[in-house]
Design a protein around this motif. Structure first.
Motif, PDB file in Angstrom:
ATOM      1  N   PHE A  21       0.849  -1.177   0.000  1.00  0.00           N
ATOM      2  CA  PHE A  21       0.000   0.000   0.000  1.00  0.00           C
ATOM      3  C   PHE A  21       0.890   1.233   0.000  1.00  0.00           C
ATOM      4  N   GLN A  22       0.270   2.380  -0.264  1.00  0.00           N
ATOM      5  CA  GLN A  22       0.984   3.649  -0.258  1.00  0.00           C
ATOM      6  C   GLN A  22       0.346   4.528   0.810  1.00  0.00           C
ATOM      7  N   LYS A  23       1.106   5.514   1.288  1.00  0.00           N
ATOM      8  CA  LYS A  23       0.526   6.461   2.249  1.00  0.00           C
ATOM      9  C   LYS A  23       0.752   7.880   1.755  1.00  0.00           C
ATOM     10  N   ARG A  24      -0.257   8.732   1.997  1.00  0.00           N
ATOM     11  CA  ARG A  24      -0.208  10.140   1.594  1.00  0.00           C
ATOM     12  C   ARG A  24      -0.876  10.987   2.663  1.00  0.00           C
ATOM     13  N   SER A  25      -0.496  12.239   2.733  1.00  0.00           N
ATOM     14  CA  SER A  25      -1.154  13.167   3.653  1.00  0.00           C
ATOM     15  C   SER A  25      -2.577  13.424   3.168  1.00  0.00           C
ATOM     16  N   MET A  26      -3.529  13.296   4.076  1.00  0.00           N
ATOM     17  CA  MET A  26      -4.942  13.511   3.752  1.00  0.00           C
ATOM     18  C   MET A  26      -5.646  14.099   4.964  1.00  0.00           C
ATOM     19  N   PHE A  27      -6.437  15.140   4.777  1.00  0.00           N
ATOM     20  CA  PHE A  27      -7.263  15.731   5.824  1.00  0.00           C
ATOM     21  C   PHE A  27      -6.472  16.003   7.104  1.00  0.00           C
ATOM     22  N   GLY A  28      -5.227  16.389   6.984  1.00  0.00           N
ATOM     23  CA  GLY A  28      -4.407  16.657   8.161  1.00  0.00           C
ATOM     24  C   GLY A  28      -3.901  15.400   8.842  1.00  0.00           C
ATOM     25  N   GLY A  29      -4.159  14.252   8.230  1.00  0.00           N
ATOM     26  CA  GLY A  29      -3.688  12.974   8.769  1.00  0.00           C
ATOM     27  C   GLY A  29      -2.958  12.205   7.681  1.00  0.00           C
ATOM     28  N   THR A  30      -3.006  10.884   7.772  1.00  0.00           N
ATOM     29  CA  THR A  30      -2.351  10.032   6.788  1.00  0.00           C
ATOM     30  C   THR A  30      -3.375   9.102   6.154  1.00  0.00           C
ATOM     31  N   GLY A  31      -3.445   9.105   4.831  1.00  0.00           N
ATOM     32  CA  GLY A  31      -4.335   8.201   4.110  1.00  0.00           C
ATOM     33  C   GLY A  31      -3.545   6.998   3.627  1.00  0.00           C
ATOM     34  N   LEU A  32      -4.121   5.819   3.733  1.00  0.00           N
ATOM     35  CA  LEU A  32      -3.496   4.598   3.225  1.00  0.00           C
ATOM     36  C   LEU A  32      -4.246   4.161   1.975  1.00  0.00           C
ATOM     37  N   PHE A  33      -3.486   3.837   0.925  1.00  0.00           N
ATOM     38  CA  PHE A  33      -4.047   3.530  -0.385  1.00  0.00           C
ATOM     39  C   PHE A  33      -3.547   2.191  -0.898  1.00  0.00           C
ATOM     40  N   LYS A  34      -4.427   1.449  -1.523  1.00  0.00           N
ATOM     41  CA  LYS A  34      -4.041   0.245  -2.264  1.00  0.00           C
ATOM     42  C   LYS A  34      -4.555   0.432  -3.681  1.00  0.00           C
ATOM     43  N   ASP A  35      -3.687   0.283  -4.664  1.00  0.00           N
ATOM     44  CA  ASP A  35      -4.060   0.463  -6.074  1.00  0.00           C
ATOM     45  C   ASP A  35      -4.787   1.794  -6.292  1.00  0.00           C
ATOM     46  N   ASP A  36      -4.281   2.846  -5.689  1.00  0.00           N
ATOM     47  CA  ASP A  36      -4.824   4.207  -5.811  1.00  0.00           C
ATOM     48  C   ASP A  36      -6.173   4.411  -5.131  1.00  0.00           C
ATOM     49  N   ALA A  37      -6.616   3.442  -4.346  1.00  0.00           N
ATOM     50  CA  ALA A  37      -7.892   3.557  -3.642  1.00  0.00           C
ATOM     51  C   ALA A  37      -7.630   3.733  -2.149  1.00  0.00           C
ATOM     52  N   MET A  38      -8.120   4.821  -1.600  1.00  0.00           N
ATOM     53  CA  MET A  38      -7.919   5.059  -0.166  1.00  0.00           C
ATOM     54  C   MET A  38      -8.847   4.164   0.638  1.00  0.00           C
ATOM     55  N   PHE A  39      -8.271   3.446   1.607  1.00  0.00           N
ATOM     56  CA  PHE A  39      -9.067   2.549   2.440  1.00  0.00           C
ATOM     57  C   PHE A  39      -8.980   2.897   3.922  1.00  0.00           C
ATOM     58  N   ALA A  40      -8.002   3.699   4.325  1.00  0.00           N
ATOM     59  CA  ALA A  40      -7.874   4.030   5.743  1.00  0.00           C
ATOM     60  C   ALA A  40      -7.367   5.455   5.903  1.00  0.00           C
ATOM     61  N   LEU A  41      -7.739   6.041   7.028  1.00  0.00           N
ATOM     62  CA  LEU A  41      -7.274   7.375   7.388  1.00  0.00           C
ATOM     63  C   LEU A  41      -6.835   7.324   8.847  1.00  0.00           C
ATOM     64  N   ILE A  42      -5.619   7.779   9.088  1.00  0.00           N
ATOM     65  CA  ILE A  42      -5.116   7.863  10.456  1.00  0.00           C
ATOM     66  C   ILE A  42      -5.043   9.341  10.793  1.00  0.00           C
ATOM     67  N   SER A  43      -5.815   9.744  11.775  1.00  0.00           N
ATOM     68  CA  SER A  43      -5.901  11.151  12.139  1.00  0.00           C
ATOM     69  C   SER A  43      -5.717  11.266  13.652  1.00  0.00           C
ATOM     70  N   GLY A  44      -4.614  11.873  14.069  1.00  0.00           N
ATOM     71  CA  GLY A  44      -4.304  11.930  15.496  1.00  0.00           C
ATOM     72  C   GLY A  44      -4.071  10.520  15.995  1.00  0.00           C
ATOM     73  N   ASP A  45      -4.762  10.156  17.058  1.00  0.00           N
ATOM     74  CA  ASP A  45      -4.641   8.793  17.598  1.00  0.00           C
ATOM     75  C   ASP A  45      -5.797   7.903  17.154  1.00  0.00           C
ATOM     76  N   HIS A  46      -6.490   8.318  16.092  1.00  0.00           N
ATOM     77  CA  HIS A  46      -7.652   7.547  15.642  1.00  0.00           C
ATOM     78  C   HIS A  46      -7.406   6.925  14.272  1.00  0.00           C
ATOM     79  N   ILE A  47      -7.970   5.739  14.095  1.00  0.00           N
ATOM     80  CA  ILE A  47      -7.857   5.005  12.832  1.00  0.00           C
ATOM     81  C   ILE A  47      -9.265   4.846  12.275  1.00  0.00           C
TER      82      ILE A  47
END
Length: 193
Positions: free
Chosen positions: A16-42
């Protein structure tokens, strides 16, 4: 700490890849975002039956707070389930990844495109083409510009402007109709006969 341990955890589901999203970190597989880590929340992406499963597990939706508005998106807080490594965790994360990738592929496919989204086409031309019995982009491309033009002419009469033929050809070739050269125009006209 939460971000690093979740990133290690999702590694078992593949690359997977990770990118900055919404002030947190977005996790992507095949260009599709499936998770967002924001602060201490997943948060993981929901969709279809997964929404009901995540709500039943007590997961709340992510709220992105902007200056004057709050946007609630289809991502659910799984932090407690991750921290306790609940029995459902692997299943819901894997479902989220698979659903995200499937949705992304569909959005990029010709099955999701509308005729009016093609170059040179607009709502009026889409309606004309549909009235001539051509319902989707795939069929439009498969038939080709001369056949589509012939069907539109059959439906609307022989006084249909020949520019429509060029517009249809440009739509299929992905170019503006005015860029079609004279030899190609003659070839298209000959194919209509």
């Amino acid at each position: 700490m939460t971000e690093q341990s979740f990133i290690q955890y999702v590694g078992k589901f593949g690359d997977f890849q990770k990118r900055s999203m919404f002030g947190g970190t977005g996790l992507f597989k095949d260009d599709a975002m499936f998770a967002l880590i924001s602060g201490d929340h997943i948060f993981i992406r929901g969709g279809e039956t997964l929404d009901d499963e995540l709500l039943a597990l007590g997961c709340e939706k992510y709220r992105h707070i902007k200056k004057q508005t709050t946007a609630t998106v289809n991502y659910y807080d799984i932090t407690d389930h991750f921290n306790s490594r609940s029995a459902e965790l692997d299943k819901v994360v894997e479902q989220s990844i698979n659903h995200s990738v499937t949705q992304r592929k569909f959005k990029r496919s010709s099955a999701n495109r509308r005729l009016r989204d093609l170059p040179n086409m607009q709502l009026t031309l889409e309606r004309m083409v549909k009235k001539a019995g051509i319902d989707d982009v795939e069929e439009f491309i498969e038939l080709g510009a001369p056949q589509v033009f012939s069907r539109v002419k059959q439906t609307y009469g022989s006084d249909v402007d020949v520019k429509l033929l060029w517009k249809f050809a440009g739509a299929i070739e992905g170019i503006h109709w005015k860029l079609i050269q004279e030899p190609r125009k003659r070839q298209l006209l000959a194919s209509c006969a």
